[in-house]
Write a protein that holds these residues in place. Structure first.
Motif, PDB file in Angstrom:
ATOM      1  N   PHE A 151     -17.918-125.387  15.776  1.00  0.00           N
ATOM      2  CA  PHE A 151     -16.798-126.315  15.675  1.00  0.00           C
ATOM      3  C   PHE A 151     -15.512-125.606  16.053  1.00  0.00           C
ATOM      4  O   PHE A 151     -15.323-124.427  15.737  1.00  0.00           O
ATOM      5  N   THR A 152     -14.634-126.342  16.719  1.00  0.00           N
ATOM      6  CA  THR A 152     -13.289-125.820  16.985  1.00  0.00           C
ATOM      7  C   THR A 152     -12.399-126.148  15.802  1.00  0.00           C
ATOM      8  O   THR A 152     -12.658-127.086  15.046  1.00  0.00           O
ATOM      9  N   GLN A 153     -11.325-125.404  15.671  1.00  0.00           N
ATOM     10  CA  GLN A 153     -10.442-125.543  14.516  1.00  0.00           C
ATOM     11  C   GLN A 153      -9.230-126.427  14.809  1.00  0.00           C
ATOM     12  O   GLN A 153      -8.432-126.680  13.920  1.00  0.00           O
ATOM     13  N   GLU A 154      -9.072-126.905  16.049  1.00  0.00           N
ATOM     14  CA  GLU A 154      -7.823-127.553  16.420  1.00  0.00           C
ATOM     15  C   GLU A 154      -7.755-129.020  16.042  1.00  0.00           C
ATOM     16  O   GLU A 154      -6.649-129.566  15.888  1.00  0.00           O
ATOM     17  N   VAL A 155      -8.874-129.706  15.898  1.00  0.00           N
ATOM     18  CA  VAL A 155      -8.864-131.159  15.707  1.00  0.00           C
ATOM     19  C   VAL A 155      -8.603-131.512  14.249  1.00  0.00           C
ATOM     20  O   VAL A 155      -9.230-130.957  13.335  1.00  0.00           O
ATOM     21  N   GLU A 156      -7.684-132.444  14.049  1.00  0.00           N
ATOM     22  CA  GLU A 156      -7.421-132.942  12.706  1.00  0.00           C
ATOM     23  C   GLU A 156      -8.508-133.940  12.297  1.00  0.00           C
ATOM     24  O   GLU A 156      -9.065-134.652  13.130  1.00  0.00           O
ATOM     25  N   TYR A 157      -8.781-133.996  10.973  1.00  0.00           N
ATOM     26  CA  TYR A 157      -9.748-134.951  10.452  1.00  0.00           C
ATOM     27  C   TYR A 157      -8.982-136.091   9.797  1.00  0.00           C
ATOM     28  O   TYR A 157      -8.372-135.918   8.729  1.00  0.00           O
ATOM     29  N   ILE A 179     -21.511-124.482   9.515  1.00  0.00           N
ATOM     30  CA  ILE A 179     -20.194-125.099   9.402  1.00  0.00           C
ATOM     31  C   ILE A 179     -19.235-124.105   8.772  1.00  0.00           C
ATOM     32  O   ILE A 179     -19.442-123.682   7.628  1.00  0.00           O
ATOM     33  N   PRO A 180     -18.178-123.712   9.473  1.00  0.00           N
ATOM     34  CA  PRO A 180     -17.208-122.771   8.905  1.00  0.00           C
ATOM     35  C   PRO A 180     -16.580-123.322   7.631  1.00  0.00           C
ATOM     36  O   PRO A 180     -16.456-124.536   7.440  1.00  0.00           O
ATOM     37  N   GLU A 181     -16.170-122.435   6.755  1.00  0.00           N
ATOM     38  CA  GLU A 181     -15.584-122.848   5.480  1.00  0.00           C
ATOM     39  C   GLU A 181     -14.341-123.686   5.669  1.00  0.00           C
ATOM     40  O   GLU A 181     -14.086-124.639   4.918  1.00  0.00           O
ATOM     41  N   ALA A 182     -13.548-123.372   6.685  1.00  0.00           N
ATOM     42  CA  ALA A 182     -12.328-124.146   6.940  1.00  0.00           C
ATOM     43  C   ALA A 182     -12.661-125.584   7.317  1.00  0.00           C
ATOM     44  O   ALA A 182     -11.970-126.534   6.896  1.00  0.00           O
ATOM     45  N   ILE A 183     -13.735-125.778   8.090  1.00  0.00           N
ATOM     46  CA  ILE A 183     -14.153-127.124   8.468  1.00  0.00           C
ATOM     47  C   ILE A 183     -14.695-127.866   7.245  1.00  0.00           C
ATOM     48  O   ILE A 183     -14.454-129.062   7.069  1.00  0.00           O
ATOM     49  N   GLN A 184     -15.436-127.156   6.400  1.00  0.00           N
ATOM     50  CA  GLN A 184     -15.939-127.780   5.176  1.00  0.00           C
ATOM     51  C   GLN A 184     -14.794-128.302   4.324  1.00  0.00           C
ATOM     52  O   GLN A 184     -14.849-129.431   3.804  1.00  0.00           O
ATOM     53  N   GLN A 185     -13.733-127.493   4.165  1.00  0.00           N
ATOM     54  CA  GLN A 185     -12.597-127.898   3.357  1.00  0.00           C
ATOM     55  C   GLN A 185     -11.862-129.072   3.991  1.00  0.00           C
ATOM     56  O   GLN A 185     -11.440-130.016   3.304  1.00  0.00           O
ATOM     57  N   ARG A 186     -11.720-129.023   5.324  1.00  0.00           N
ATOM     58  CA  ARG A 186     -11.032-130.102   6.029  1.00  0.00           C
ATOM     59  C   ARG A 186     -11.798-131.420   5.873  1.00  0.00           C
ATOM     60  O   ARG A 186     -11.207-132.482   5.645  1.00  0.00           O
ATOM     61  N   LEU A 187     -13.111-131.356   5.991  1.00  0.00           N
ATOM     62  CA  LEU A 187     -13.924-132.560   5.834  1.00  0.00           C
ATOM     63  C   LEU A 187     -13.893-133.062   4.393  1.00  0.00           C
ATOM     64  O   LEU A 187     -13.828-134.272   4.144  1.00  0.00           O
ATOM     65  N   ALA A 188     -13.931-132.143   3.433  1.00  0.00           N
ATOM     66  CA  ALA A 188     -13.902-132.535   2.016  1.00  0.00           C
ATOM     67  C   ALA A 188     -12.601-133.255   1.678  1.00  0.00           C
ATOM     68  O   ALA A 188     -12.593-134.193   0.861  1.00  0.00           O
ATOM     69  N   ASN A 189     -11.505-132.839   2.267  1.00  0.00           N
ATOM     70  CA  ASN A 189     -10.218-133.496   2.015  1.00  0.00           C
ATOM     71  C   ASN A 189     -10.179-134.893   2.610  1.00  0.00           C
ATOM     72  O   ASN A 189      -9.628-135.829   2.014  1.00  0.00           O
ATOM     73  N   ALA A 190     -10.793-135.055   3.803  1.00  0.00           N
ATOM     74  CA  ALA A 190     -10.750-136.351   4.474  1.00  0.00           C
ATOM     75  C   ALA A 190     -11.851-137.292   3.990  1.00  0.00           C
ATOM     76  O   ALA A 190     -11.627-138.494   3.843  1.00  0.00           O
ATOM     77  N   ARG A 191     -13.050-136.749   3.764  1.00  0.00           N
ATOM     78  CA  ARG A 191     -14.193-137.552   3.328  1.00  0.00           C
ATOM     79  C   ARG A 191     -14.960-136.778   2.252  1.00  0.00           C
ATOM     80  O   ARG A 191     -15.894-136.035   2.545  1.00  0.00           O
ATOM     81  N   PRO A 192     -14.587-136.928   0.984  1.00  0.00           N
ATOM     82  CA  PRO A 192     -15.294-136.195  -0.082  1.00  0.00           C
ATOM     83  C   PRO A 192     -16.807-136.446  -0.075  1.00  0.00           C
ATOM     84  O   PRO A 192     -17.588-135.566  -0.396  1.00  0.00           O
TER      85      PRO A 192
END
Length: 562
Positions: free
Chosen positions: A85-91, A127-140
């Motif tokens: 996964f790239t880190q640039e896209v907002e969720y 799945i990188p930890e940063a992506i996991q956190q980003r997804l958890a914030n947008a879709r728990p």
């Protein structure tokens, strides 16, 4: 209508390793997937029903490919080697719209290991930890409507966010990594309140550690637990037997299957029971081998000794004599306990006026229990002891007329409502057979069994109590074993019984009984004004009531003052 039509056009195949009767998993064949996809892309009207079936049961890998920022790091047109996964896209709602559409269709989610699928699987993406956190914030809860989980992945720590749904009903794990499932189970306990079914296959030493966490899933109705070694494992599987004891805390468990074939045990000392044990188990299936049969059967059966099981199966290659040994290990869950063992903590409460105990299947009442209750709560006005009428050696254990009736009359003078079990077949002889009532009642002598097997009237010392102030109890409801009732109703039984009741409760007008008999020629409907229609079958005991009336008439005739 279209969904119904599609179901007749597709073919299913069973997905390994979930092929058994407990966690059977069918998936669409490759051709059926292609046909549904063609239908979905053909026109708008067919899109939704076709996609609904196509995505109903899906491996997690295709869903992760729909997440924003998914990319191919290395590979070519023929063989993709690595995804990330790239880190640039907002969720946000816009970037997750496509993912949300397909995730909402999923009802059965699969996480497979590489050994059970030719295509790419969940294990091919980390799945990188940063992506996991980003997804958890947008879709728990990214997949909100799936109800069944199937997991055979060798690791899934970075995928846990996908594995929980508020609608999850069943979860099946095949050889899960113990460290990761021990992190997942508390999340399921907290966020999956509808989870009722689980199966877990484990084969490594130490895997039994997760049993404690499974036992905290309080809503589980069905559990399949496999703890067996596999041929590729050279180290023998030796488990802590005490770990199984945690399963007794599953208060709503109705069906349990445990496979322990080829498994050894340590820590086999007798268990220490703490807390409540399950009373709801209906079906129990045990798989064991000759080496552990006795310890497995005795341990598991003792864990659920208070349950009213309807189905019990032992599966093993035992000889007949060994099978008999196993059956002998089954504890007698019908060995009832005295009611004091249940209500003893309440004895510290002073001034109690109402006590109602409905424990007809597990406890019995004895003279000792009646004595304890009278001593603890002399101010009782209502006492209900609806306990077993048929304990083992019942003539010794049930309250006796001589032991309990006078005790209640003397120690609980305010008693207005009394319901209890009573031994009505062992009555002490009337001390003075000279008055009119006794001639009416006993004209062929005492101290005998009647020729028809009637009530035993002995010459044991009479302890009937004559109160200085007559007890005002007017109605008595008895729980009586049907056979005992029939015995007491022969010859003089009702009259002898009524005599003793009259000595303790001279104002007693009506005796009612519940014997468990569905139909009786002498029965009457129990819809009276005193609220005694609560029991399914209550009947007036006509022989006893008639004798009570006679006792009161005799007293009036001889001018006896109460």
């Amino acid at each position: 209508m279209l969904e119904t039509i599609f179901t007749y056009l597709i073919e299913d195949t069973y997905q390994s390793p979930f092929r058994d009767e407990y966690s059977s998993l069918s998936v669409l064949s490759t051709q059926s997937k292609q046909d549904l996809l063609s239908c979905a892309l053909s026109c708008k009207a067919l899109f939704d029903p076709a996609i609904g079936i196509l995505w109903h049961t899906v491996e997690l890998f295709p869903l992760m490919k729909l997440l924003p920022g998914f990319c191919v790091l290395f590979g070519d047109d023929d063989c993709v080697e690595l995804y990330s996964f790239t880190q640039e896209v907002e969720y946000n709602n816009m970037t997750l719209a496509r993912f949300d559409l397909y995730a909402s269709k999923v009802r059965r989610l699969i996480l497979l290991d590489r050994d059970n699928i030719d295509d790419f699987t969940t294990e091919d993406i980390e799945i990188p930890e940063a992506i996991q956190q980003r997804l958890a914030n947008a879709r728990p809860r990214p997949i909100p409507f799936f109800t069944h989980l199937y997991c055979s992945a060798a690791w899934f720590l970075d995928k846990m966010i996908f594995m929980v749904s508020p609608l999850l009903k069943s979860a099946h794990f095949y050889v899960p990594p113990v460290e990761e499932i021990m992190q997942l189970l508390p999340i399921l306990e907290r966020d999956a309140p509808l989870l009722q079914s689980m199966s877990v296959d484990m084969f490594r030493n130490g895997d039994e550690d997760c049993i404690l966490l499974i036992s905290r899933l309080k809503n589980l109705r069905t559990l399949v637990l496999t703890l067996t070694p596999v041929c590729s494992i050279s180290e023998p599987l030796v488990l802590d037997l005490q770990a199984l004891q945690h399963l007794r805390h599953l208060e709503h468990l109705e069906e349990l299957t445990i496979d322990l074939r080829g498994t050894g045990f340590h820590n086999t000392s007798p268990p220490i029971h703490t807390g409540p044990s399950s009373t709801s188990l209906k079906r129990l299936t045990l798989f064991f081998s000759l080496g552990n049969a006795t310890i497995v059967a005795s341990t598991v059966m003792d864990m659920f000794r208070d349950s009213s099981m309807e189905y019990l199966a032992f599966t093993s290659d035992l000889e007949v004599e060994h099978s008999q040994t196993i059956l002998a290990q089954i504890p007698s869950r019908y060995t009832l306990q005295p009611v004091s063992s249940f209500i003893a903590p309440l004895y510290a409460i002073q001034g109690l006026e109402t006590l109602e105990v409905y424990l007809s299947n597990r406890f019995y009442t004895s003279d000792t229990d009646i004595s304890n209750i009278c001593h603890a709560w002399p101010n009782l006005t209502r006492l209900v002891l609806a306990t077993s009428t048929t304990p083992e050696d019942k003539r010794r254990q049930l309250p006796t007329v001589a032991g309990s009736i006078p005790r209640l009359a003397k120690s609980c003078p305010r008693l207005k409502e009394l319901e209890m079990t009573l031994n009505v077949t062992h009555l002490s002889v009337i001390p003075n057979p000279s008055n009119e009532l006794c001639h009416y009642r006993i004209n062929d002598g005492c101290n005998r069994w009647s020729a028809q097997g009637g009530v035993y009237i002995d010459r044991m010392p009479t302890t009937i109590y004559s109160p200085d102030h007559a007890h005002k109890l007017e109605l008595l409801h008895l729980y009586v074993d049907k056979d005992d009732f029939d015995v007491c109703n022969q010859l003089d039984g009702p009259t002898v019984f009524a005599y003793h009741l009259d000595r303790a409760f001279p104002f007693l007008k009506t005796v009612r009984y519940t014997s468990g008999e569905e139909d009786s020629e002498d029965s009457e409907d129990s819809e009276d004004d005193d609220g005694y229609a609560r029991i399914a079958r209550e009947h007036a005991w006509y022989g006893v009531n008639g004798a009570l009336t006679l006792c009161q008439e005799v007293r009036r005739r001889h001018g006896v003052q109460l």
